[in-house]
Structures are given as structure tokens and as C-alpha cells.
Design a protein around this motif. Sequence first.
Motif, PDB file in Angstrom:
ATOM      1  N   ASP A 170      10.629  12.253   7.745  1.00  0.00           N
ATOM      2  CA  ASP A 170      11.441  13.067   8.631  1.00  0.00           C
ATOM      3  C   ASP A 170      12.667  12.252   9.042  1.00  0.00           C
ATOM      4  O   ASP A 170      12.576  11.034   9.244  1.00  0.00           O
ATOM      5  CB  ASP A 170      10.578  13.412   9.856  1.00  0.00           C
ATOM      6  N   LYS A 171      13.794  12.910   9.184  1.00  0.00           N
ATOM      7  CA  LYS A 171      15.028  12.206   9.563  1.00  0.00           C
ATOM      8  C   LYS A 171      14.900  11.488  10.903  1.00  0.00           C
ATOM      9  O   LYS A 171      15.523  10.451  11.119  1.00  0.00           O
ATOM     10  CB  LYS A 171      16.202  13.180   9.600  1.00  0.00           C
ATOM     11  N   CYS A 172      14.077  12.027  11.809  1.00  0.00           N
ATOM     12  CA  CYS A 172      13.871  11.367  13.117  1.00  0.00           C
ATOM     13  C   CYS A 172      13.353   9.947  12.937  1.00  0.00           C
ATOM     14  O   CYS A 172      13.756   9.035  13.658  1.00  0.00           O
ATOM     15  CB  CYS A 172      12.839  12.105  13.965  1.00  0.00           C
ATOM     16  N   ILE A 173      12.447   9.776  11.994  1.00  0.00           N
ATOM     17  CA  ILE A 173      11.859   8.458  11.746  1.00  0.00           C
ATOM     18  C   ILE A 173      12.891   7.541  11.095  1.00  0.00           C
ATOM     19  O   ILE A 173      13.040   6.384  11.480  1.00  0.00           O
ATOM     20  CB  ILE A 173      10.601   8.574  10.869  1.00  0.00           C
ATOM     21  N   LEU A 174      13.619   8.059  10.123  1.00  0.00           N
ATOM     22  CA  LEU A 174      14.585   7.238   9.397  1.00  0.00           C
ATOM     23  C   LEU A 174      15.738   6.790  10.285  1.00  0.00           C
ATOM     24  O   LEU A 174      16.292   5.709  10.080  1.00  0.00           O
ATOM     25  CB  LEU A 174      15.108   7.990   8.171  1.00  0.00           C
ATOM     26  N   LYS A 175      16.087   7.598  11.283  1.00  0.00           N
ATOM     27  CA  LYS A 175      17.160   7.223  12.218  1.00  0.00           C
ATOM     28  C   LYS A 175      16.729   6.076  13.127  1.00  0.00           C
ATOM     29  O   LYS A 175      17.556   5.298  13.582  1.00  0.00           O
ATOM     30  CB  LYS A 175      17.567   8.423  13.083  1.00  0.00           C
ATOM     31  N   ASP A 176      15.436   5.989  13.397  1.00  0.00           N
ATOM     32  CA  ASP A 176      14.891   4.927  14.252  1.00  0.00           C
ATOM     33  C   ASP A 176      14.511   3.746  13.357  1.00  0.00           C
ATOM     34  O   ASP A 176      13.395   3.667  12.840  1.00  0.00           O
ATOM     35  CB  ASP A 176      13.675   5.462  15.009  1.00  0.00           C
ATOM     36  N   PRO A 233       6.884  14.134  13.833  1.00  0.00           N
ATOM     37  CA  PRO A 233       7.567  13.588  12.660  1.00  0.00           C
ATOM     38  C   PRO A 233       6.562  12.859  11.770  1.00  0.00           C
ATOM     39  O   PRO A 233       5.669  12.171  12.271  1.00  0.00           O
ATOM     40  CB  PRO A 233       8.575  12.600  13.248  1.00  0.00           C
ATOM     41  N   ARG A 234       6.723  13.009  10.468  1.00  0.00           N
ATOM     42  CA  ARG A 234       5.769  12.401   9.541  1.00  0.00           C
ATOM     43  C   ARG A 234       6.462  12.006   8.242  1.00  0.00           C
ATOM     44  O   ARG A 234       7.615  12.342   8.010  1.00  0.00           O
ATOM     45  CB  ARG A 234       4.606  13.343   9.256  1.00  0.00           C
ATOM     46  N   GLY A 235       5.705  11.310   7.416  1.00  0.00           N
ATOM     47  CA  GLY A 235       6.225  10.910   6.117  1.00  0.00           C
ATOM     48  C   GLY A 235       5.139  10.286   5.273  1.00  0.00           C
ATOM     49  O   GLY A 235       3.973  10.281   5.646  1.00  0.00           O
ATOM     50  N   ARG A 236       5.560   9.776   4.136  1.00  0.00           N
ATOM     51  CA  ARG A 236       4.613   9.127   3.220  1.00  0.00           C
ATOM     52  C   ARG A 236       5.327   8.056   2.430  1.00  0.00           C
ATOM     53  O   ARG A 236       6.553   8.068   2.321  1.00  0.00           O
ATOM     54  CB  ARG A 236       3.912  10.125   2.326  1.00  0.00           C
ATOM     55  N   VAL A 237       4.541   7.150   1.875  1.00  0.00           N
ATOM     56  CA  VAL A 237       5.052   6.126   0.980  1.00  0.00           C
ATOM     57  C   VAL A 237       4.358   6.328  -0.358  1.00  0.00           C
ATOM     58  O   VAL A 237       3.133   6.445  -0.420  1.00  0.00           O
ATOM     59  CB  VAL A 237       4.764   4.703   1.515  1.00  0.00           C
ATOM     60  N   VAL A 238       5.160   6.388  -1.420  1.00  0.00           N
ATOM     61  CA  VAL A 238       4.646   6.526  -2.781  1.00  0.00           C
ATOM     62  C   VAL A 238       5.124   5.344  -3.622  1.00  0.00           C
ATOM     63  O   VAL A 238       6.079   4.658  -3.259  1.00  0.00           O
ATOM     64  CB  VAL A 238       5.086   7.860  -3.434  1.00  0.00           C
ATOM     65  N   TYR A 239       4.452   5.148  -4.744  1.00  0.00           N
ATOM     66  CA  TYR A 239       4.814   4.090  -5.676  1.00  0.00           C
ATOM     67  C   TYR A 239       5.147   4.716  -7.012  1.00  0.00           C
ATOM     68  O   TYR A 239       4.358   5.489  -7.556  1.00  0.00           O
ATOM     69  CB  TYR A 239       3.648   3.106  -5.831  1.00  0.00           C
ATOM     70  N   ASN A 240       6.334   4.413  -7.536  1.00  0.00           N
ATOM     71  CA  ASN A 240       6.763   4.929  -8.824  1.00  0.00           C
ATOM     72  C   ASN A 240       6.282   3.958  -9.901  1.00  0.00           C
ATOM     73  O   ASN A 240       6.724   2.809  -9.956  1.00  0.00           O
ATOM     74  CB  ASN A 240       8.285   5.067  -8.851  1.00  0.00           C
ATOM     75  N   THR A 241       5.361   4.429 -10.752  1.00  0.00           N
ATOM     76  CA  THR A 241       4.767   3.554 -11.767  1.00  0.00           C
ATOM     77  C   THR A 241       5.740   3.223 -12.895  1.00  0.00           C
ATOM     78  O   THR A 241       5.545   2.232 -13.596  1.00  0.00           O
ATOM     79  CB  THR A 241       3.503   4.201 -12.364  1.00  0.00           C
ATOM     80  N   GLU A 268       0.830  -1.199   0.000  1.00  0.00           N
ATOM     81  CA  GLU A 268       0.000   0.000   0.000  1.00  0.00           C
ATOM     82  C   GLU A 268       0.867   1.253   0.000  1.00  0.00           C
ATOM     83  O   GLU A 268       2.016   1.217   0.419  1.00  0.00           O
ATOM     84  CB  GLU A 268      -0.885   0.030   1.250  1.00  0.00           C
ATOM     85  N   VAL A 269       0.275   2.348  -0.460  1.00  0.00           N
ATOM     86  CA  VAL A 269       0.870   3.662  -0.268  1.00  0.00           C
ATOM     87  C   VAL A 269       0.210   4.249   0.969  1.00  0.00           C
ATOM     88  O   VAL A 269      -0.842   3.781   1.396  1.00  0.00           O
ATOM     89  CB  VAL A 269       0.672   4.577  -1.501  1.00  0.00           C
ATOM     90  N   GLY A 270       0.815   5.276   1.555  1.00  0.00           N
ATOM     91  CA  GLY A 270       0.198   5.830   2.748  1.00  0.00           C
ATOM     92  C   GLY A 270       0.918   7.030   3.302  1.00  0.00           C
ATOM     93  O   GLY A 270       1.939   7.477   2.763  1.00  0.00           O
ATOM     94  N   ILE A 271       0.340   7.547   4.372  1.00  0.00           N
ATOM     95  CA  ILE A 271       0.944   8.629   5.144  1.00  0.00           C
ATOM     96  C   ILE A 271       1.044   8.168   6.586  1.00  0.00           C
ATOM     97  O   ILE A 271       0.300   7.274   7.007  1.00  0.00           O
ATOM     98  CB  ILE A 271       0.157   9.951   5.023  1.00  0.00           C
ATOM     99  N   PHE A 272       1.975   8.767   7.330  1.00  0.00           N
ATOM    100  CA  PHE A 272       2.169   8.322   8.702  1.00  0.00           C
ATOM    101  C   PHE A 272       2.814   9.419   9.533  1.00  0.00           C
ATOM    102  O   PHE A 272       3.381  10.381   9.003  1.00  0.00           O
ATOM    103  CB  PHE A 272       3.009   7.037   8.737  1.00  0.00           C
ATOM    104  N   TRP A 273       2.704   9.236  10.856  1.00  0.00           N
ATOM    105  CA  TRP A 273       3.315  10.109  11.853  1.00  0.00           C
ATOM    106  C   TRP A 273       3.882   9.226  12.952  1.00  0.00           C
ATOM    107  O   TRP A 273       3.475   8.078  13.095  1.00  0.00           O
ATOM    108  CB  TRP A 273       2.280  11.009  12.530  1.00  0.00           C
ATOM    109  N   VAL A 274       4.751   9.806  13.761  1.00  0.00           N
ATOM    110  CA  VAL A 274       5.137   9.190  15.019  1.00  0.00           C
ATOM    111  C   VAL A 274       4.677  10.159  16.102  1.00  0.00           C
ATOM    112  O   VAL A 274       5.144  11.296  16.180  1.00  0.00           O
ATOM    113  CB  VAL A 274       6.654   8.926  15.116  1.00  0.00           C
ATOM    114  N   VAL A 275       3.702   9.722  16.889  1.00  0.00           N
ATOM    115  CA  VAL A 275       3.088  10.554  17.922  1.00  0.00           C
ATOM    116  C   VAL A 275       3.364   9.908  19.275  1.00  0.00           C
ATOM    117  O   VAL A 275       2.916   8.783  19.530  1.00  0.00           O
ATOM    118  CB  VAL A 275       1.561  10.703  17.696  1.00  0.00           C
ATOM    119  N   ASP A 276       4.117  10.606  20.099  1.00  0.00           N
ATOM    120  CA  ASP A 276       4.470  10.102  21.429  1.00  0.00           C
ATOM    121  C   ASP A 276       5.044   8.683  21.365  1.00  0.00           C
ATOM    122  O   ASP A 276       4.669   7.808  22.140  1.00  0.00           O
ATOM    123  CB  ASP A 276       3.261  10.166  22.369  1.00  0.00           C
TER     124      ASP A 276
END
Length: 150
Positions: free
Chosen positions: A112-118, A94-102, A36-44
Motif C-alpha cells: 500500500d502507498k501508505c506503507i511505502l511513504k513511511d 495497509p498491507r503488502g507482501r514480499v516475493v522473490y523472482n526466481t 524470507e518472503v512474507g505478508i504484512f500489515w500496519v495495524v495502529d
Amino acid sequence: MSSDEDLTPKTETQLIAAIYERAQARKRERVAGAPEVGIFWVVDGKAVILGEPLGEAESWGEFKNYSQGHDREWSRFLQRNGIVPRDSEYDDYPRGRVVYNTITGSFNLIADKCILKDKSMAQKVLAELHLPSQTTTESDPHYKCQKCGG
């Protein structure tokens, strides 16, 4: 009459049936583990992830993307249902999204770099959205949380 008009529900009963069938199709795809594609956050410290199958995703040029933006989903769904703090804004976390390249047939997690570091948090997003191990990850200046400056 266009083919789109032929498929448009004419009555409330037809509309409810169409919504139900769409929900069942989504459920079948999720059970099958379709990416799936999507959006996300890290909350607390917790991942809040919204995804949708590629068949429902919006086309943005060569990409398939989640059909709603972070700002809309934050206020329309997440705050209203008590999933995130009511006195917060979508870009407070911190937030981000997933996309699909057709063109390349690949998924890309942009965050966000905070998410990628974790690594465990990034892995949680990949798993929740059933993404392949070849999914690329990258940061983007658009996804900078106010707390850490990501």
C-alpha cells in the motif's frame, strides 16, 4: 511408491518429529539471517509481519511467495491470537507482501502507498525479513487500505 510417499510420516510420532524438524530448520535459517518472503500489515502504527524461508515458499510462476494469503492468516492466526482487533477485516489496514523472482534472483516489496511513504515502516519490513538492500519496492492497486485509499 513415489518419493513423496516415502517421506510422508506414517505415525503421530513421526508427524510430530517432522514438524519439530521443520521448525528447527526454520529457526536455523532465521538465526543465519536468510532472506524470507512474507505478508504484512500496519495495524495502529505497528508492523505485523509473517515470513517464511524461501525453501518453504510457494511457487507462483517465476515467483516464490508466502504460502498463505492475507485473508486466511488474518482470521486463522492473527485474530485468534489477539494480535489484531477481532472485529476487523484483513483489508481494513495497509498491507503488502514480499516475493522473490526466481529468474532475476531479486526480492520485491509490494505494498500500500501508505506503507511505502513511511520509509521507517518499509525499512522495518525489510529488516524483519532479512532482505537485501537491493530489494525493489512498488505499490499495487490490489493493496489499498480502506482508511486512506492507498
